[in-house]
Motif scaffolding. Structure first.
Motif, PDB file in Angstrom:
ATOM      1  N   ASP A 108       0.839  -1.209   0.000  1.00 26.64           N
ATOM      2  CA  ASP A 108       0.000   0.000   0.000  1.00 26.64           C
ATOM      3  C   ASP A 108       0.865   1.246   0.000  1.00 26.64           C
ATOM      4  OD1 ASP A 108      -2.104  -1.650   0.082  1.00 26.64           O
ATOM      5  OD2 ASP A 108      -2.616  -1.330   2.186  1.00 26.64           O
ATOM      6  N   LEU A 109       1.897   1.219   0.855  1.00 29.73           N
ATOM      7  CA  LEU A 109       2.768   2.402   0.958  1.00 29.73           C
ATOM      8  C   LEU A 109       3.396   2.693  -0.407  1.00 29.73           C
ATOM      9  CD1 LEU A 109       4.395   4.512   2.611  1.00 29.73           C
ATOM     10  CD2 LEU A 109       6.102   2.759   2.975  1.00 29.73           C
ATOM     11  N   LEU A 110       3.927   1.637  -1.037  1.00 30.25           N
ATOM     12  CA  LEU A 110       4.625   1.818  -2.306  1.00 30.25           C
ATOM     13  C   LEU A 110       3.659   2.365  -3.360  1.00 30.25           C
ATOM     14  CD1 LEU A 110       7.283   1.364  -3.759  1.00 30.25           C
ATOM     15  CD2 LEU A 110       6.549  -0.919  -4.331  1.00 30.25           C
ATOM     16  N   LYS A 111       2.468   1.757  -3.411  1.00 28.53           N
ATOM     17  CA  LYS A 111       1.503   2.212  -4.423  1.00 28.53           C
ATOM     18  C   LYS A 111       1.073   3.645  -4.145  1.00 28.53           C
ATOM     19  CE  LYS A 111      -0.217  -2.017  -6.364  1.00 28.53           C
ATOM     20  NZ  LYS A 111      -1.139  -3.143  -6.216  1.00 28.53           N
ATOM     21  N   ASN A 112       0.829   3.945  -2.862  1.00 27.06           N
ATOM     22  CA  ASN A 112       0.418   5.311  -2.526  1.00 27.06           C
ATOM     23  C   ASN A 112       1.473   6.317  -2.933  1.00 27.06           C
ATOM     24  OD1 ASN A 112      -2.110   4.877  -1.444  1.00 27.06           O
ATOM     25  ND2 ASN A 112      -1.279   4.299   0.545  1.00 27.06           N
ATOM     26  N   VAL A 113       2.737   5.980  -2.645  1.00 26.17           N
ATOM     27  CA  VAL A 113       3.804   6.931  -2.970  1.00 26.17           C
ATOM     28  C   VAL A 113       3.921   7.102  -4.483  1.00 26.17           C
ATOM     29  CG1 VAL A 113       6.293   7.256  -2.923  1.00 26.17           C
ATOM     30  CG2 VAL A 113       5.106   6.647  -0.847  1.00 26.17           C
ATOM     31  N   GLU A 137      10.657   2.050   9.266  1.00 29.98           N
ATOM     32  CA  GLU A 137       9.289   1.734   9.706  1.00 29.98           C
ATOM     33  C   GLU A 137       8.841   0.368   9.181  1.00 29.98           C
ATOM     34  OE1 GLU A 137       8.288   3.896  11.778  1.00 29.98           O
ATOM     35  OE2 GLU A 137       9.378   5.697  11.231  1.00 29.98           O
ATOM     36  N   ILE A 138       9.207   0.062   7.924  1.00 30.81           N
ATOM     37  CA  ILE A 138       8.812  -1.246   7.383  1.00 30.81           C
ATOM     38  C   ILE A 138       9.560  -2.352   8.128  1.00 30.81           C
ATOM     39  CG2 ILE A 138       9.056  -2.731   5.353  1.00 30.81           C
ATOM     40  CD1 ILE A 138       6.693  -0.977   5.035  1.00 30.81           C
ATOM     41  N   ASP A 139      10.808  -2.075   8.488  1.00 29.04           N
ATOM     42  CA  ASP A 139      11.585  -3.048   9.252  1.00 29.04           C
ATOM     43  C   ASP A 139      10.887  -3.324  10.581  1.00 29.04           C
ATOM     44  OD1 ASP A 139      13.829  -4.689   9.580  1.00 29.04           O
ATOM     45  OD2 ASP A 139      14.737  -3.217  10.925  1.00 29.04           O
ATOM     46  N   ALA A 140      10.402  -2.252  11.223  1.00 31.82           N
ATOM     47  CA  ALA A 140       9.699  -2.418  12.503  1.00 31.82           C
ATOM     48  C   ALA A 140       8.457  -3.287  12.314  1.00 31.82           C
ATOM     49  CB  ALA A 140       9.321  -1.060  13.064  1.00 31.82           C
ATOM     50  N   ILE A 141       7.731  -3.056  11.204  1.00 34.46           N
ATOM     51  CA  ILE A 141       6.507  -3.838  10.985  1.00 34.46           C
ATOM     52  C   ILE A 141       6.854  -5.296  10.662  1.00 34.46           C
ATOM     53  CG2 ILE A 141       4.500  -4.085   9.479  1.00 34.46           C
ATOM     54  CD1 ILE A 141       4.523  -1.036   9.197  1.00 34.46           C
ATOM     55  N   ASP A 142       7.978  -5.508   9.957  1.00 35.71           N
ATOM     56  CA  ASP A 142       8.397  -6.877   9.628  1.00 35.71           C
ATOM     57  C   ASP A 142       8.703  -7.687  10.877  1.00 35.71           C
ATOM     58  OD1 ASP A 142       8.204  -6.550   6.978  1.00 35.71           O
ATOM     59  OD2 ASP A 142      10.338  -6.279   6.571  1.00 35.71           O
ATOM     60  N   CYS A 143       9.566  -7.123  11.728  1.00 38.18           N
ATOM     61  CA  CYS A 143      10.105  -7.945  12.819  1.00 38.18           C
ATOM     62  C   CYS A 143       9.570  -7.550  14.191  1.00 38.18           C
ATOM     63  CB  CYS A 143      11.629  -7.843  12.861  1.00 38.18           C
ATOM     64  SG  CYS A 143      12.372  -7.977  11.260  1.00 38.18           S
ATOM     65  N   MET A 144       9.602  -6.247  14.484  1.00 38.00           N
ATOM     66  CA  MET A 144       9.363  -5.827  15.863  1.00 38.00           C
ATOM     67  C   MET A 144       7.929  -6.118  16.323  1.00 38.00           C
ATOM     68  SD  MET A 144      12.177  -4.438  16.603  1.00 38.00           S
ATOM     69  CE  MET A 144      13.416  -3.237  16.298  1.00 38.00           C
ATOM     70  N   ILE A 145       6.936  -5.792  15.482  1.00 35.70           N
ATOM     71  CA  ILE A 145       5.551  -5.919  15.959  1.00 35.70           C
ATOM     72  C   ILE A 145       5.188  -7.388  16.240  1.00 35.70           C
ATOM     73  CG2 ILE A 145       3.127  -5.521  15.396  1.00 35.70           C
ATOM     74  CD1 ILE A 145       3.885  -2.975  14.071  1.00 35.70           C
ATOM     75  N   SER A 180       4.687   2.819  13.738  1.00 36.78           N
ATOM     76  CA  SER A 180       5.174   2.629  12.367  1.00 36.78           C
ATOM     77  C   SER A 180       4.016   2.381  11.415  1.00 36.78           C
ATOM     78  CB  SER A 180       6.142   1.460  12.297  1.00 36.78           C
ATOM     79  OG  SER A 180       7.284   1.762  13.048  1.00 36.78           O
ATOM     80  N   VAL A 181       3.024   1.611  11.876  1.00 36.70           N
ATOM     81  CA  VAL A 181       1.856   1.379  11.021  1.00 36.70           C
ATOM     82  C   VAL A 181       1.198   2.720  10.735  1.00 36.70           C
ATOM     83  CG1 VAL A 181      -0.381   0.242  10.857  1.00 36.70           C
ATOM     84  CG2 VAL A 181       1.515  -0.902  11.980  1.00 36.70           C
ATOM     85  N   GLU A 182       1.109   3.529  11.800  1.00 33.89           N
ATOM     86  CA  GLU A 182       0.481   4.838  11.663  1.00 33.89           C
ATOM     87  C   GLU A 182       1.247   5.677  10.639  1.00 33.89           C
ATOM     88  OE1 GLU A 182      -0.875   8.002  15.027  1.00 33.89           O
ATOM     89  OE2 GLU A 182       1.114   7.200  15.296  1.00 33.89           O
ATOM     90  N   ARG A 183       2.583   5.630  10.727  1.00 32.35           N
ATOM     91  CA  ARG A 183       3.388   6.471   9.835  1.00 32.35           C
ATOM     92  C   ARG A 183       3.357   5.965   8.401  1.00 32.35           C
ATOM     93  NH1 ARG A 183       7.744   9.522  12.695  1.00 32.35           N
ATOM     94  NH2 ARG A 183       9.040   9.219  10.878  1.00 32.35           N
ATOM     95  N   VAL A 184       3.243   4.638   8.244  1.00 33.39           N
ATOM     96  CA  VAL A 184       3.185   4.088   6.886  1.00 33.39           C
ATOM     97  C   VAL A 184       1.822   4.403   6.267  1.00 33.39           C
ATOM     98  CG1 VAL A 184       3.077   1.911   5.638  1.00 33.39           C
ATOM     99  CG2 VAL A 184       4.911   2.316   7.242  1.00 33.39           C
ATOM    100  N   LYS A 185       0.787   4.387   7.126  1.00 32.44           N
ATOM    101  CA  LYS A 185      -0.572   4.651   6.644  1.00 32.44           C
ATOM    102  C   LYS A 185      -0.774   6.130   6.293  1.00 32.44           C
ATOM    103  CE  LYS A 185      -3.149   0.896   6.922  1.00 32.44           C
ATOM    104  NZ  LYS A 185      -3.814   0.377   5.740  1.00 32.44           N
ATOM    105  N   GLU A 186       0.110   6.984   6.847  1.00 28.13           N
ATOM    106  CA  GLU A 186      -0.046   8.430   6.678  1.00 28.13           C
ATOM    107  C   GLU A 186      -0.264   8.820   5.220  1.00 28.13           C
ATOM    108  OE1 GLU A 186       2.932  11.631   8.248  1.00 28.13           O
ATOM    109  OE2 GLU A 186       2.991   9.885   9.535  1.00 28.13           O
ATOM    110  N   TYR A 187       0.440   8.142   4.312  1.00 26.11           N
ATOM    111  CA  TYR A 187       0.410   8.568   2.918  1.00 26.11           C
ATOM    112  C   TYR A 187      -0.788   8.006   2.164  1.00 26.11           C
ATOM    113  CZ  TYR A 187       5.014  10.312   3.893  1.00 26.11           C
ATOM    114  OH  TYR A 187       6.050  11.010   4.444  1.00 26.11           O
ATOM    115  N   ALA A 188      -1.661   7.260   2.880  1.00 26.57           N
ATOM    116  CA  ALA A 188      -2.845   6.739   2.189  1.00 26.57           C
ATOM    117  C   ALA A 188      -3.841   7.882   1.964  1.00 26.57           C
ATOM    118  CB  ALA A 188      -3.483   5.642   3.014  1.00 26.57           C
ATOM    119  N   ASP A 189      -3.752   8.918   2.814  1.00 26.91           N
ATOM    120  CA  ASP A 189      -4.771   9.974   2.752  1.00 26.91           C
ATOM    121  C   ASP A 189      -4.308  11.185   1.963  1.00 26.91           C
ATOM    122  OD1 ASP A 189      -5.725   8.201   4.626  1.00 26.91           O
ATOM    123  OD2 ASP A 189      -4.968   9.397   6.303  1.00 26.91           O
TER     124      ASP A 189
END
Length: 1445
Positions: free
Chosen positions: A965-970, A993-1001, A1174-1183
Motif C-alpha cells: 500500500d505504501l509503495l503504491k500510494n507513494v 518503519e517497514i523493518d519495525a513492521i516486519d520484525c518488531m511488531i 510505524s503502522v500509523e506512519r506508513v498509513k499516513e500517505y494513504a490519505d
C-alpha cells in the motif's frame, strides 16, 4: 569500622574529582547541626558515666570508650560532609551507607530497651531511655536527610535532573518522575526535554575518540603496506589467498574500531558490570530463603517470627535484585547511546574525506544504512554483551544448587540443557545466514527506492512506474521469503525455550523418582527446584540471543570498519601555498591522474601553468576529461605522477549544481557572515535578482532537497553566486554557463567571469562549450581523450590551423554570439532570467509580491516530519489486525488459552504430588503421576510452537500488505507531493518503519500475549492457595494500571519525538555525501561536522529520556510485583496451620516470577505501542492527494493513438496550487500534424507549464487539451504518457544495466536498441564498454559524463518513436558538435512527428514552422519565425539579443 577504614580512600577520590564548590545550603546546615547534636550525646554520656558510675569503671572500660568512639566517628562524618561540599559532591553514597549501618546496628539495642522498659517500666532510669530514644531518632533523621541532594554549584539552562538527584533518587529513578507527569498532562514537545549531559554530547565523545581512531587507522594501513610489500617480492597470490586477505583486513579494521570504542567507554561500562554481578548474588539467595520458608512450614513448633523474618527477607532480596538489575540496564543504554553518537560522528567525518574510488563502492543508501541499521546492532550488542560470559556461570551455579537438592538426578537436567543448546545454536547460525540474505535484498530495495525518489519526475514522464514497482516488489518478495524461513526457525527455538522449564523438571524429577523408590518428592524439593529452574531460564534464553546479537555486531563492525578504513583523499595531492602577487595561480607539472588506483588514467601528461589573475578556458568534446582536469586541481583524483600546486583559497562551481535544502541566502553565503552590499552585488552579477522577485519569499525562500523548486539555470546561478560571494583567490568553474540562456550567459560572463567582471583580478579556470567567450580568454586548453593537444590564446590557436581552428570554423556559423553588441547586452539586462524553467513551485507568475508583507511560512516548502501526539489510536491496532484477518486471530487466542491451561494443570498436578503422604518411605503410583505430568507438558510445547508460527505468518501477511500500500500510494502521488516531502522522510518509512513492521511488531505481540496469559495463570494460582491474597492483588493491579498509563503516554510521545528527530540526520547525511567535493573545495568541513553533531545531539535528547522511562517504570513496577511476593509469603505464614506445604510452595515460587512477568509485559506492550506507530506512519500517505488513475478500464482508445499527432488547447488554464495565480491562462491553440513548434519566453512565462500540462503532471484548472481529438483528461495517465515522449532537461539514469535504462519493460529487440544508440551517436561509446548493453550504470548514472547521459535520454526518445515529441531544451550540457548532431538527428528521425521544443538557443528553432512566444502565462505572439522577425515584436528583440538578426 566502615567509616574509619574507607574515609582516607574516599577523601582521595574527592580530592581527584573537583566539581566546583557548593554554597552552604539549609540541607547542609541541618546535616551538620544534627551531626554535632549526635556527637554531643556521646560526650554527655561519657561525663555522665565518669561522674555517676565512677566506681564501676575499673571493671567496664568499654562503657567509657564506646560513647567517645561513637562521637569521634560522627565528627569524622561531619568533616566528610564539609569536604564533599567543598569538592562539589552533591549526594553521598558513602555516607548514606554509613547511616544505614548505624541505624541497623541500633535496632538490636532498641529492641532490648523496649523489652526492658515493658518489663521494668520507664521510671527506673528515665534519663537513659530519653537519651537513647532521642539519639535513635536523630540517627533516623540523618538517614532521611541523606536521601536528598544538595544544590548544584553553578546554573545551566534546563539541565538533566540526574545531575541534581540524590543517591537514592538515582537508584530508584525518581528524578525522572517530573517528566512522566508532564507527559501525562500534556503531550511532550521537543522543548520539554532536558539538555544532554556534557559527557553525552558529540563534541565530548568525538574529541577523544577521533585522535585514537586516526592513530589506529594509521597502524592498520602500515600493516597493509608491509603485507603488500611482502607480496610484491613474491609471486602473485592465488585467488583464494587474495579473498582471505581481504576478509582479514575487514576483520582487523572491525576489531580496531571495537578496541577504540572500548578504551573510551569501557570504564563506565565496567561499573554496570559490577551491578549485574551483585544482582546475580541476590538472585541466587532467594531460592535458599524459599527453602528455609518451606522448611519452617513443615516444622510443627517453629516460632512464628521466623516465618515473618523469612518472608520479609525474600521481599528485601527481591527489591535489591531489581534495583541492581536496572542500574545495570541504565549503564548499558547510556553506553549504547554514546556508541551511537561516536559511530555516527566517525562515519560522517569519513564521508567528507573518502576518495572517489571508495565512494563508488558504497552508495548513499549504504552509507545511510551504516548509520541507521549497523549502529542499532552495536547498541544491542552493548546491552547483551555481558550475557555472553555471565550466562554460562549462572547456568553452572543453578545446576550446582540443584545437585544439592536432588543429587545426581540434576545431571538429567544438564543433559536436557545440552540437548536444547546445539539445536538453538544451529538455528541461530541458520538465522544469521538468512538475515544476511534478507539484509542484502533490503539494501537493494532501499537503494532502488532512493533512486526512484530522486528520479520520480522521469518515471512520471515516461510512465515507467509499473516497471519499477515490479522491481521493488521483486526485492520485497525475496526479502519476505528469507524472513519467513527465519521466523519459522525462530518459532522452533522459542518453543524449545519456553518448554525448557518443563523439560528440565520432567527429566530431573523423572530420573530422581525412578532411580530409587526411597526418593520422594516433597514440597521443599519440588518448589525450590522449580524456583532454581525458573532462574535457569533467564540465562538460557539470553545466551542464544546474546550470541546472535554478538554475531550481528561483528558483521556490523566489519562493515563499519571497512568503510572507516577505506581510502581517503591524500592531502599531498595538491600542494597549497599562500597567495603571492606574481607567478602561477595554478601549476600542474607533468601530471598523470586516474579515478582509481588500479584503473586507467583519465588524464595523461598534463602540463598547465595558469598565471595569477588570468582566465583560462578549457574546451573539448563530451567525455574528453574537462571535469576531470578540475577534479585534479581540487585533489579529488588519484595522482599517479607529477605535481599540482595552488596558491590561495579555492572556490568551485560543479557542473551539476549542488544545492542545500536551506534558504537561497544560506546557499549563497554558505556559512559566512552576510555583508549587505557585497551580497547584493553578487546577486546582481549572477542575474539572480529577477528570480528572487518571482520566488514566494524572496531570498528567504526555502529551496527543496537537491534544489527541487529551482530550474536548472537558477540552480547553476545560485551555485555560481556561492562561489563569487566567497572572495576566493582561485576559481574553478565547471561549465556554469551551459544551463542558462544565451543572453543570461553573456551577462554572467561580462559581469562575473570576463575581463570586466567581478572576478577580473582572480585566477579563473573555466570549462565551457560557448565559443563566444573564447576570444576573451588569456589561455585556451584543448583536451582530447585526456591529453592537452593544444594550448595558447584564441588568435594563436586559430593561426595554427589545427583541430581547434576546424572546430571553430564549423561552429562559428552556428553560434554567432561573438557579434553580440554591448548595447544588446545592456538591453538584455533589463529583462533577465533564464528561460529554462521546469519549475513547479517557484514559478508563480510575476505578481507584486514585494509590496505585501511576506508571511512566515510562505517560503517554506519542505514538510517537516511531524510528531503525532497522544496515545496511539485504537484504529491503528484495528487496521493492523484487519490486515492479518480475523481467520488468523481467533485460533491464535485459542492456542494461547490452551497453552496456559496446560501449564496451570501440570503445575497444580505437581503440588498435589508434593502433598502426597509418604507410606513406608515411598509414594504410590509414581509412574502414572509422571506420565500425566509429561503429557500435559508436551501438549503445552506443541501449543507454543503453533502460536508463534501463526503470529509470525500473520505478521508477514500484514507487512506485505502495508508495504504494498505504501509503495503504491507513494508512486501514485502527484509531482507536487515529492517536492514538498523530503526524500529522507520517505526513505525512513521504507527502511526503518517497514523493518519495525516486519520484525518488531510480531515479536512484541508474541511476548506480550505470552506473558499476559502467564500473569493470569500466576494470579489464579496465588488465589487458589490463599484466597485472601485477592485483597492485596486487586489494589496492586489498580496501582499497576495507573503507573502503566502514566508511562505509556510519555513513552509513545518520546518515541515519536525520537523518530522525527532522526529524519534530519539522514537528510543531512545524504546531502553531505552528494556535495562532499563542494564542501571540501570551500573548506567548510568543520561547519558541516558541527551541524551534523547538532542534529545527532538533538536526536539523543529524546532518546535518553526514552530508555530512562523504561527503567523508571520497571523499578516502580517491580516493587509492586515484590508486593505480591510479600503478600503470598506473609499470608502463607499466617495460614500455616491450614495450608499444605505443596500449595504454599506453588504460590510462593510462582509469585517470585511476577516481577519478571510484569516488566516483560510492559516492555513488550510499549514495544508494540511504539512500533504500531510505524503502522500509523506508513498509513499516513494513504490519505494524501493522488493523481488520476494510470489506466482506465475498458477505454476505447485505439492502440495506435495518436496517429496524426494534432494537439489542440481549448481555453486552457493551469494553477500550481489552489489559490495561487494562474500559471497559464486562456490558452487556445491548434498544432497541426508534423508541425515543428518552438516555445520561447522569459523565466516564469509558462513555457514548461505547457509541457507539464500536456503530460498531465499538473491537471487542467479550466479548459481542455485534445490530442487527435481525444480529450486527454478522460484517459488513463499511463495511456497518455506512454504514447507521447519528452526529452527532459536533467538527464536522469537509474543504477542498473544500460539496457534497463533504455527499455525497462523489455519491449524492444537488441537490434532496435542498437539502432537507436547509433542515431544518438552513442554506438561507438557503448560498443567499447566491457559489457556493452549490460554495462552497469552507477547510482544516478555517475559513471557517465553529463553529455553522455543527455544522449542516453535522446536514445530513449528515439526508441519510443511516438507521434508527439516534447523537447525541454535538452542540449544544455553538450558541446556544440554533439548539439549539432542531436539537432540534425531530431530533424531527420522525427520528421513525420509533431515536435514541441522549449528553446533557449534561438538558432535551434529558426527553421521551425511556428514559434509561440509566451509571456506571463498567455501567448503574446505566434507565427512563423520569419514573419515574427518582420513584425518587430518581442521575438525580434530576443533574436537581436542573441545576435541572430
Amino acid at each position: 569500622v566502615y567509616l574509619w577504614l574507607l574515609a582516607p580512600f574516599y577523601a582521595l577520590k574527592l580530592y581527584c574529582h573537583d566539581c566546583g564548590c557548593i554554597r552552604i545550603s539549609t540541607l547542609c546546615t541541618a546535616k551538620t547541626v544534627l551531626g554535632f547534636l549526635l556527637a554531643s550525646f556521646g560526650f554527655v554520656e561519657f561525663f555522665y558515666i565518669l561522674l555517676e558510675r565512677s566506681h564501676e569503671i575499673q571493671n567496664h572500660m568499654v562503657f567509657l570508650l564506646s560513647p567517645i568512639i561513637r562521637s569521634l566517628t560522627v565528627v569524622l562524618a561531619i568533616c566528610i560532609i564539609q569536604l564533599e561540599r567543598i569538592r562539589g559532591c552533591r549526594s553521598s553514597v558513602f555516607l548514606f551507607l554509613f547511616w544505614v549501618l548505624v541505624v541497623v546496628c541500633s535496632l538490636v539495642p532498641l529492641r532490648a530497651k523496649i523489652q526492658l522498659a515493658m518489663y521494668e517500666g520507664i521510671t527506673t532510669d528515665i534519663v537513659r531511655y530519653t537519651t537513647f530514644f532521642s539519639y535513635f531518632s536523630l540517627q533516623l533523621a540523618q538517614l532521611f536527610l541523606c536521601c536528598f541532594a544538595d544544590q548544584p554549584p553553578e546554573g545551566k539552562t534546563n539541565p538533566c535532573p540526574v545531575k541534581d538527584a540524590s543517591f537514592l533518587s538515582k537508584m530508584l529513578f525518581w528524578w525522572f518522575t517530573g517528566l512522566v507527569v508532564k507527559g501525562y498532562r500534556t503531550p511532550l514537545e521537543a522543548g520539554d526535554l532536558w539538555n544532554l549531559r556534557e559527557e553525552d554530547t558529540s563534541d565530548k565523545i568525538l574529541s577523544d575518540l577521533e585522535e585514537e581512531w586516526t592513530t589506529e587507522c594509521a597502524k592498520l594501513q602500515q600493516q597493509e603496506k608491509t603485507m603488500v610489500a611482502a607480496v610484491a617480492l613474491g609471486t602473485r597470490l592465488p585467488d583464494q589467498a587474495q579473498i582471505l586477505r581481504k576478509l582479514q583486513k575487514e576483520q582487523s579494521s572491525g576489531f580496531c574500531l571495537l578496541r577504540t570504542l572500548a578504551r573510551n567507554l569501557g570504564p563506565y561500562f565496567l561499573t554496570g558490570t559490577m551491578c549485574i554481578i551483585f544482582h546475580d548474588f541476590f538472585m541466587f539467595a532467594i531460592p535458599q530463603v524459599l527453602s528455609l520458608l518451606l522448611g519452617f512450614m513443615n516444622e510443627e513448633d517453629a516460632p512464628l517470627w521466623k516465618g515473618y523474618f523469612y518472608a520479609t527477607l525474600m521481599f528485601l532480596l527481591s527489591c535489591l535484585q531489581s534495583l541492581f538489575n536496572h542500574q545495570y540496564m541504565y549503564t548499558c543504554f547510556t553506553v549504547g547511546m554514546r556508541v551511537k553518537t561516536a559511530v555516527m560522528g566517525l562515519v560522517y567525518r569519513k564521508s567528507l574525506v573518502i576518495n572517489s574510488a571508495s565512494r563508488r563502492t558504497c552508495t548513499v543508501g549504504e552509507i545511510v544504512n551504516l548509520v541507521s541499521a549497523d549502529t542499532q546492532k552495536l547498541m544491542d550488542f552493548v546491552v547483551y554483551f555481558n550475557a555472553v560470559w555471565l550466562a554460562p556461570i549462572e547456568i553452572a551455579l543453578c545446576l550446582f544448587f540443584l545437585w544439592q537438592h536432588l543429587g545426581p538426578s540434576a545431571l538429567a537436567g544438564i543433559a536436557t540443557v545440552i540437548l536444547i543448546f546445539p539445536l538453538n545454536g544451529f538455528i541461530a547460525k541458520k538465522r544469521s545466514k538468512l538475515q544476511e540474505v534478507q539484509m542484502k535484498f533490503m539494501d537493494g530495495r532501499i537503494k532502488l527506492m532512493n533512486e526512484i525518489l530522486n528520479g520520480i519526475k522521469i518515471l512520471k514522464f515516461y510512465a515507467w512506474e509499473k516497471a519499477f514497482l515490479e522491481q521493488v516488489l521483486g526485492y520485497r518478495e525475496k526479502e519476505l521469503k528469507a524472513l519467513k524461513k527465519s521466523q519459522i526457525l525462530y518459532s522452533i527455538s522459542i518453543a524449545s525455550f519456553n518448554s525448557s522449564t518443563f523439560l528440565i523438571a520432567f527429566a530431573m524429577f523423572g530420573v530422581y523418582v525412578l532411580i530409587d523408590d526411597k526418593n520422594v518428592l516433597d514440597a521443599q524439593k519440588v518448589f525450590v527446584s522449580m524456583a532454581l529452574i525458573n532462574i535457569l531460564k533467564t540465562p538460557l534464553s539470553q545466551l542464544p540471543f546474546a550470541m546472535s546479537t554478538t554475531m550481528q555486531a561483528i558483521v556490523s563492525l566489519k562493515r563499519l570498519g571497512k568503510y572507516l578504513c577505506s581510502e581517503e583523499l591524500k592531502d599531498d595531492n595538491v600542494a597549497k601555498a599562500p597567495l603571492s602577487t606574481d607567478g602561477e595561480g595554478v601549476l600542474i607539472d607533468n601530471g598523470t591522474f586516474s579515478w582509481t588506483k588500479e584503473g586507467p588514467p583519465c588524464l595523461k601528461r598534463i602540463n598547465v601553468r595558469v598565471p595569477q589573475g588570468s582566465l583560462v578556458a578549457v574546451v573539448g568534446h563530451v567525455g574528453s576529461g574537462k571535469s576531470s582536469l578540475l577534479s585534479a586541481m581540487l585533489g579529488e583524483t588519484e595522482k599517479r605522477s607529477g605535481s599540482v600546486s595552488i596558491k590561495g583559497s579555492v572556490a568551485y562551481v560543479p557542473q551539476q549544481a549542488w544545492i542545500q535544502n536551506a534558504t537561497v541566502q544560506d546557499n549563497v553565503t554558505f556559512g559566512r557572515e552576510k555583508q549587505k552590499t557585497w551580497y547584493q552585488r553578487v546577486l546582481d552579477a549572477c542575474a539572480l535578482l529577477p528570480d528572487l522577485e518571482i520566488l514566494p519569499a524572496g531570498d528567504s525562500t526555502e529551496i527543496g532537497e537537491k534544489g527541487l523548486n529551482l530550474s536548472g539555470g537558477q540552480k547553476q546561478r545560485v551555485s555560481l553566486a556561492r562561489a563569487v560571494y566567497r572572495k576566493a583567490d582561485v576559481y574553478l568553474l565547471d561549465d556554469p554557463l551551459s544551463a542558462v540562456d544565451a543572453h543570461v550567459g553573456q551577462h554572467i560572463f561580462d559581469k562575473v567571469i570576463g575581463p570586466k567582471g567581478v572576478l577580473r583580478d582572480k585566477t579563473r579556470v573555466l570549462v565551457t562549450h560557448g565559443m563566444s567567450f573564447l576570444p576573451q580568454a588569456d589561455l585556451i586548453l584543448v583536451l582530447v581523450d585526456g591529453e592537452i593537444t593544444e594550448s595558447g590564446s584564441y588568435q594563436e590557436l586559430l593561426s595554427r590551423h589545427g583541430a581547434f581552428a576546424d572546430f571553430i570554423h564549423t561552429f562559428a556559423s552556428n553560434d554567432r554570439k561573438e557579434s553580440v553588441t554591448e548595447t544588446a547586452a545592456q538591453r538584455g539586462r533589463t529583462s533577465l532570467g533564464d528561460t529554462n524553467s521546469t519549475n513547479l513551485q517557484g514559478m508563480e507568475p510575476m505578481s507584486e509580491i514585494d509590496e505585501e508583507p511576506v508571511p512566515e511560512d510562505l517560503g517554506k516548502l519542505m514538510e517537516v516530519d511531524k510528531a503525532r501526539t497522544g496515545r496511539v489510536r485504537l484504529e491503528m491496532y484495528m487496521e493492523y489486525f484487519k490486515t492479518i484477518g480475523m481467520a488468523f486471530i481467533i485460533p491464535i487466542v485459542f492456542l494461547y488459552a490452551f497453552q496456559q491451561g496446560a501449564s496451570l494443570a501440570y503445575n497444580y498436578w505437581l503440588s498435589l504430588w508434593a502433598d502426597e503422604p509418604i507410606v513406608n518411605g515411598t509414594q504410590v503410583d509414581t509412574d502414572m503421576k509422571l506420565a500425566v505430568y509429561g503429557a500435559l507438558g508436551f501438549a503445552q510445547g506443541i501449543a507454543i510452537f503453533g502460536t508463534t508460527v501463526a503470529i509470525s505468518v500473520g505478521g508477514i501477511i500484514a507487512s506485505r500488505h502495508l508495504h504494498m500500500d505504501l509503495l503504491k500510494n507513494v508512486l501514485h502521488s502527484p509531482m507536487s507531493f515529492f517536492e514538498t516531502t523530503p526524500s529522507g522522510n520517505l526513505l525512513n518509512r521504507f527502511a526503518k518503519e517497514i523493518d519495525a513492521i516486519d520484525c518488531m511488531i510480531p515479536d512484541g505481540l508474541k511476548m506480550m500475549l505470552g506473558y499476559l496469559f502467564k500473569l493470569m495463570e500466576v494470579c489464579i494460582i496465588v488465589m487458589l492457595a490463599t484466597p485472601f491474597a485477592a485483597v492485596v492483588i486487586l489494589p496492586l493491579a489498580i496501582l499497576y494500571a495507573f503507573v502503566q498509563s502514566f508511562y505509556v503516554a510519555t513513552s509513545c510521545q518520546l518515541r515519536r519525538l525520537e523518530s522525527v528527530s532522526r529524519s534530519p540526520i539522514y537528510t543531512h547525511f545524504n546531502e553531505t555525501v552528494q556535495g562532499a567535493s563542494v564542501i571540501r573545495a570551500f573548506g567548510e568541513q568543520h561547519r558541516f561536522i558541527v551541524q551534523a553533531n547538532k542534529r545527532v545531539d538533538f536526536n539523543q535528547t529524546s532518546y535518553f529520556p526514552r530508555f530512562v522511562a523504561t527503567r523508571w517504570l520497571a523499578v516502580n513496577l517491580e516493587f509492586v510485583g515484590n508486593g505480591v511476593v510479600l503478600a503470598a509469603a506473609i499470608l502463607s505464614v499466617m495460614g500455616k496451620d491450614t495450608l499444605s506445604p505443596g500449595i504454599v510452595g506453588l504460590a510462593v515460587s510462582h509469585s517470585l516470577q511476577v516481577t519478571g512477568i510484569l516488566s516483560w509485559i510492559v516492555r513488550s506492550w510499549t514495544d508494540v505501542e511504539n512500533n504500531i506507530v510505524s503502522v500509523e506512519r506508513v498509513k499516513e500517505y494513504a490519505d494524501t492527494a493522488k493523481e488520476a488513475v494510470w489506466t482506465v478500464e475498458g477505454s476505447s482508445l485505439p492502440l495506435a493513438w495518436p496517429q496524426t499527432g494534432t494537439i489542440e488547447f481549448q481555453d486552457y488554464g493551469l494553477q500550481y496550487r489552489k489559490g495561487l495565480d494562474w500559471a497559464l491562462k486562456g490558452i487556445t491553440l491548434k498544432i497541426q500534424e508534423r508541425e515543428k513548434v518552438g516555445i520561447v519566453g522569459r523565466t516564469g512565462a509558462g513555457k514548461s507549464s505547457l509541457a507539464l500540462g500536456i503530460f498531465r503532471i499538473l491537471e487542467a484548472a479550466k479548459g481542455a487539451i485534445y490530442i487527435d481529438g481525444v480529450n486527454i483528461a478522460e484517459i488513463g495517465l499511463h495511456d497518455l504518457r506512454s504514447r507521447i515522449t519528452i526529452i527532459p532537461q536533467d538527464p536522469v539514469l537509474f543504477s542498473g544495466s544500460l539496457r534497463m535504462n533504455l527499455d525497462p519493460f523489455d519491449t524492444y529487440t537488441d537490434e532496435e536498441i542498437w539502432s537507436s544508440l547509433e542515431l544518438a551517436h552513442l554506438k561507438n561509446f557503448v560498443s567499447n564498454l566491457p559489457d556493452k548493453l549490460n554495462y552497469e550504470c552507477s547510482e544516478g548514472g555517475e559513471n557517465l559524463s553529463l553529455g553522455q547521459r543527455q544522449l542516453v535520454c535522446l536514445a530513449r526518445a528515439l526508441l519510443r518513436k511516438t507521434k508527439i515529441l516534447v523537447l525541454d531544451e535538452a542540449t544544455a550540457a553538450v558541446d556544440l558538435e554533439t548539439d549539432t548532431l542531436i539537432q540534425s538527428t531530431i530533424r531527420q528521425q522525427f520528421e513525420d512527428c509533431t515536435v514541441l521544443t522549449i528553446a533557449h538557443r534561438l538558432n535551434t528553432i529558426m527553421d521551425y514552422t511556428r514559434v509561440i512566444v509566451m509571456d506571463k502565462g498567455h501567448i503574446s505572439e505566434m507565427d512563423s519565425p520569419t514573419n515574427l522577425i518582420s513584425n518587430r515584436g518581442q521575438f525580434y528583440h530576443m533574436c537581436r539579443e542573441a545576435g541572430l538578426v
